[in-house]
Design a protein around this motif. Structure first.
Motif, PDB file in Angstrom:
ATOM      1  N   LEU A 305      18.870-121.828  77.866  1.00  0.00           N
ATOM      2  CA  LEU A 305      18.196-122.776  76.971  1.00  0.00           C
ATOM      3  C   LEU A 305      17.209-123.675  77.707  1.00  0.00           C
ATOM      4  O   LEU A 305      16.529-124.492  77.073  1.00  0.00           O
ATOM      5  N   GLY A 306      17.149-123.551  79.029  1.00  0.00           N
ATOM      6  CA  GLY A 306      16.216-124.378  79.799  1.00  0.00           C
ATOM      7  C   GLY A 306      16.598-125.842  79.868  1.00  0.00           C
ATOM      8  O   GLY A 306      15.735-126.708  80.049  1.00  0.00           O
ATOM      9  N   TYR A 307      17.903-126.137  79.757  1.00  0.00           N
ATOM     10  CA  TYR A 307      18.349-127.527  79.761  1.00  0.00           C
ATOM     11  C   TYR A 307      18.047-128.170  81.110  1.00  0.00           C
ATOM     12  O   TYR A 307      18.294-127.584  82.157  1.00  0.00           O
ATOM     13  N   ASP A 308      17.521-129.391  81.080  1.00  0.00           N
ATOM     14  CA  ASP A 308      17.102-130.073  82.299  1.00  0.00           C
ATOM     15  C   ASP A 308      17.508-131.543  82.216  1.00  0.00           C
ATOM     16  O   ASP A 308      17.130-132.254  81.278  1.00  0.00           O
ATOM     17  N   SER A 325      15.930-127.498  85.448  1.00  0.00           N
ATOM     18  CA  SER A 325      15.082-126.347  85.121  1.00  0.00           C
ATOM     19  C   SER A 325      13.666-126.536  85.637  1.00  0.00           C
ATOM     20  O   SER A 325      12.924-125.562  85.812  1.00  0.00           O
ATOM     21  N   HIS A 326      13.252-127.791  85.862  1.00  0.00           N
ATOM     22  CA  HIS A 326      11.906-128.108  86.335  1.00  0.00           C
ATOM     23  C   HIS A 326      12.019-128.907  87.642  1.00  0.00           C
ATOM     24  O   HIS A 326      12.207-130.132  87.608  1.00  0.00           O
ATOM     25  N   PRO A 327      11.980-128.224  88.780  1.00  0.00           N
ATOM     26  CA  PRO A 327      12.142-128.906  90.074  1.00  0.00           C
ATOM     27  C   PRO A 327      11.132-130.049  90.235  1.00  0.00           C
ATOM     28  O   PRO A 327       9.963-129.921  89.854  1.00  0.00           O
ATOM     29  N   ARG A 328      11.602-131.157  90.784  1.00  0.00           N
ATOM     30  CA  ARG A 328      10.739-132.306  91.016  1.00  0.00           C
ATOM     31  C   ARG A 328      11.387-133.203  92.068  1.00  0.00           C
ATOM     32  O   ARG A 328      12.554-133.038  92.395  1.00  0.00           O
ATOM     33  N   ARG A 329      10.599-134.130  92.566  1.00  0.00           N
ATOM     34  CA  ARG A 329      11.063-135.035  93.613  1.00  0.00           C
ATOM     35  C   ARG A 329      12.329-135.763  93.177  1.00  0.00           C
ATOM     36  O   ARG A 329      12.411-136.259  92.075  1.00  0.00           O
ATOM     37  N   ARG A 330      13.317-135.772  94.048  1.00  0.00           N
ATOM     38  CA  ARG A 330      14.625-136.385  93.837  1.00  0.00           C
ATOM     39  C   ARG A 330      15.498-135.620  92.839  1.00  0.00           C
ATOM     40  O   ARG A 330      16.614-136.032  92.562  1.00  0.00           O
ATOM     41  N   GLU A 335      13.831-125.926  94.004  1.00  0.00           N
ATOM     42  CA  GLU A 335      14.214-124.816  93.149  1.00  0.00           C
ATOM     43  C   GLU A 335      14.883-125.289  91.863  1.00  0.00           C
ATOM     44  O   GLU A 335      15.474-126.368  91.810  1.00  0.00           O
ATOM     45  N   ALA A 336      14.763-124.445  90.836  1.00  0.00           N
ATOM     46  CA  ALA A 336      15.529-124.662  89.610  1.00  0.00           C
ATOM     47  C   ALA A 336      16.965-124.250  89.887  1.00  0.00           C
ATOM     48  O   ALA A 336      17.213-123.152  90.396  1.00  0.00           O
ATOM     49  N   ALA A 337      17.923-125.114  89.562  1.00  0.00           N
ATOM     50  CA  ALA A 337      19.314-124.820  89.905  1.00  0.00           C
ATOM     51  C   ALA A 337      20.240-125.801  89.202  1.00  0.00           C
ATOM     52  O   ALA A 337      19.814-126.851  88.717  1.00  0.00           O
ATOM     53  N   VAL A 338      21.507-125.411  89.148  1.00  0.00           N
ATOM     54  CA  VAL A 338      22.551-126.370  88.778  1.00  0.00           C
ATOM     55  C   VAL A 338      23.028-126.997  90.078  1.00  0.00           C
ATOM     56  O   VAL A 338      23.626-126.333  90.919  1.00  0.00           O
ATOM     57  N   ARG A 339      22.742-128.273  90.235  1.00  0.00           N
ATOM     58  CA  ARG A 339      23.072-128.964  91.473  1.00  0.00           C
ATOM     59  C   ARG A 339      24.547-129.392  91.468  1.00  0.00           C
ATOM     60  O   ARG A 339      25.057-129.871  90.459  1.00  0.00           O
ATOM     61  N   PHE A 340      25.190-129.223  92.590  1.00  0.00           N
ATOM     62  CA  PHE A 340      26.625-129.473  92.723  1.00  0.00           C
ATOM     63  C   PHE A 340      26.859-130.671  93.629  1.00  0.00           C
ATOM     64  O   PHE A 340      26.433-130.676  94.784  1.00  0.00           O
TER      65      PHE A 340
END
Length: 360
Positions: A305-308, A325-330, A335-340
Motif C-alpha cells: 500500500l506504500g504506507y510511509d 516508502s520514500h527515503p529521506r533525511r533522518r 532505502e525504502a524499508a521497514v526500519r527496526f
C-alpha cells in the motif's frame, strides 16, 4: 529341414536386396540425407489428457482464484458419468498430497480447510477448473488436477501464487532461537506464514539482502545476499540465495523468513497526546476499537500500500518499527524499508503505536 532353411535364407536375401534397392533409390532422390536413420513409431497414444493454461495463477489473500484444468478426451470414448475428478494440494516438500475436492457424477465433496470454499467452474463439460474463494496464506502452492475415466487417467499441476512480501523475523529472545515449529508459530502470530523458496528467491531478485539464515517452508535454511561481503559467505562470492540445506526441524535453531499478503482492514499510526509504554499502547489501540498491529501487517501496508511514516511505534510482538516508502533525511535516507528499532524495555515511555482495525 535343410530345404526349409534354404528357402528362408533365400527369402531373407531377397528381402535384403529389395531393401537395399529401396535405399539406393532414396539416396539418388535425396543425396543430402544421412545413411543413418531413426524411425519412431508411436502406438496406443493416450486417449485422455488434461491441460492447464496458464500453469500459474497469481491472486491475493481474501480474493478468489480459478485454477485451470481442461479435459482432452478421445471422441471415440463412450460417455462416462462416473468419470472421477480429483483436486489435491502438494505439500511444500512434495512428500504427500492434501485432498481438496472430489467430484464424480452428482457426488461432490470438499475437504479440511477448503470445505465450503472450493467448487468446479463447469463452464463446459470439459472444463473442470477449480475455483477457490476467500484465499488464505496457506492456500499458496501447487495443486494437482487428476482425471480418472475407467482405465484411462491423466494429471496436470497448477501453481497458485500470491501477491505479497517476504520479511526476515526473529523474536525478543534474539537471533537463531527458533526451531522449525517455533518459526511456524512466530510467522502465524505476526499475520504471516513461513515463506517458500520461490517466494524468497523472488524477494532476492527484488533486492532483499539479509545476512542471517532463516527457515523456509520446505525445512531448508537459506538467506539472500545481493551485496557479497565477508560475514555473509565471503566478499568474493557471487550474489544469490545461500543454502544451508535441509536441517533438523526440532534440534536446529535459526531465524525465519515469513510471507504475508493483502489484508482486510486498516493499518494506521494512532495519534496520541503522549508517548506510550507497551501496555499503554495495547490499551490505546483497544480504546480506539482496534488492536495493536502485527509485524506482518506493517510489512504488507508498507510494501503493498506504500504506507510511509517516520514515527517509531510499538507492535504486537514488543518490537518497535516504522515503515518508510520514500527515503529521506533522518527517515531511512538510503532505502525504502521497514526500519527496526529493536525490542526495548516495555516500560519505556518513548514510542507511539501502530494499530490495526480489521473488517470483513
Amino acid at each position: 529341414m535343410i530345404c526349409l532353411l534354404m528357402v528362408v535364407l533365400v527369402s531373407v536375401a531377397a528381402a535384403d536386396r529389395s531393401a537395399l534397392q529401396t535405399l539406393r533409390q532414396l539416396d539418388a532422390l535425396y543425396p543430402e540425407l544421412e545413411h543413418s536413420r531413426t524411425i519412431y513409431v508411436v502406438e496406443n497414444a493416450p486417449r485422455l489428457s488434461v491441460l492447464a493454461e496458464p500453469s500459474k495463477v497469481i491472486a491475493r489473500r481474501g480474493g478468489n482464484a480459478t485454477l485451470p484444468c481442461k479435459i482432452l478426451r478421445d471422441e471415440n470414448l463412450a460417455p462416462n458419468r462416473k468419470m472421477r475428478i480429483k483436486w489435491t494440494k502438494l505439500t511444500s516438500d512434495y512428500l504427500k498430497e492434501v485432498d481438496v475436492f472430489v467430484s464424480m457424477d452428482f457426488h461432490k465433496r470438499s475437504y479440511g480447510r477448503f470445505h465450503g470454499r472450493v467448487h468446479l467452474l463447469n463452464s463446459s463439460p470439459s472444463d473442470v477448473s477449480l475455483v477457490i474463494t476467500d484465499i488464505t496464506l496457506e492456500d499458496y502452492g501447487k495443486y494437482k488436477c487428476e482425471i480418472i475415466d475407467g482405465l484411462e487417467d491423466a494429471t496436470t499441476v497448477v501453481a497458485l501464487d500470491l501477491e505479497g512480501v517476504v520479511f526476515p523475523y526473529f523474536p525478543r529472545l534474539g537471533r537463531y532461537n527458533l526451531n522449525y515449529y517455533d518459526a511456524e508459530r512466530a510467522c502465524l502470530e505476526q499475520d504471516a506464514a513461513v515463506a517458500s523458496f520461490d517466494q524468497l528467491y523472488d524477494a532476492w531478485r527484488g533486492g532483499l539482502d539479509w545476512c542471517n539464515a532463516g527457515w523456509l517452508s520446505d525445512g531448508s535454511v537459506q538467506y539472500p545476499i545481493t551485496a557479497p561481503r565477508e560475514p555473509c559467505g565471503g566478499r568474493n562470492t557471487v550474489p544469490g540465495v545461500r543454502n544451508y540445506g535441509v536441517r533438523d526441524k526440532e534440534k536446529n535453531h535459526y531465524d525465519v523468513f515469513c510471507f504475508t499478503s493483502h489484508f482486510k482492514g486498516r493499518f494506521y499510526y494512532l495519534m496520541h497526546h503522549s508517548k506510550l509504554t507497551y501496555d499503554e499502547a495495547v490499551q490505546a489501540c483497544q480504546k480506539d476499537g482496534a488492536q495493536i498491529a502485527k509485524v506482518g501487517q506493517m510489512f504488507a501496508a508498507w510494501k503493498l500500500l506504500g504506507y510511509d511514516r517516520c514515527d517509531a511505534g510499538w507492535l504486537a510482538d514488543g518490537s518497535v518499527r516504522y515503515p518508510i516508502s520514500h527515503p529521506r533525511r533522518r527517515c531511512s535516507p538510503t532505502e525504502a524499508a521497514v526500519r527496526f528499532s529493536g525490542f526495548p524495555d516495555k516500560k519505556h515511555k518513548l514510542y507511539g503505536v501502530y494499530c490495526f482495525k480489521g473488517h470483513n
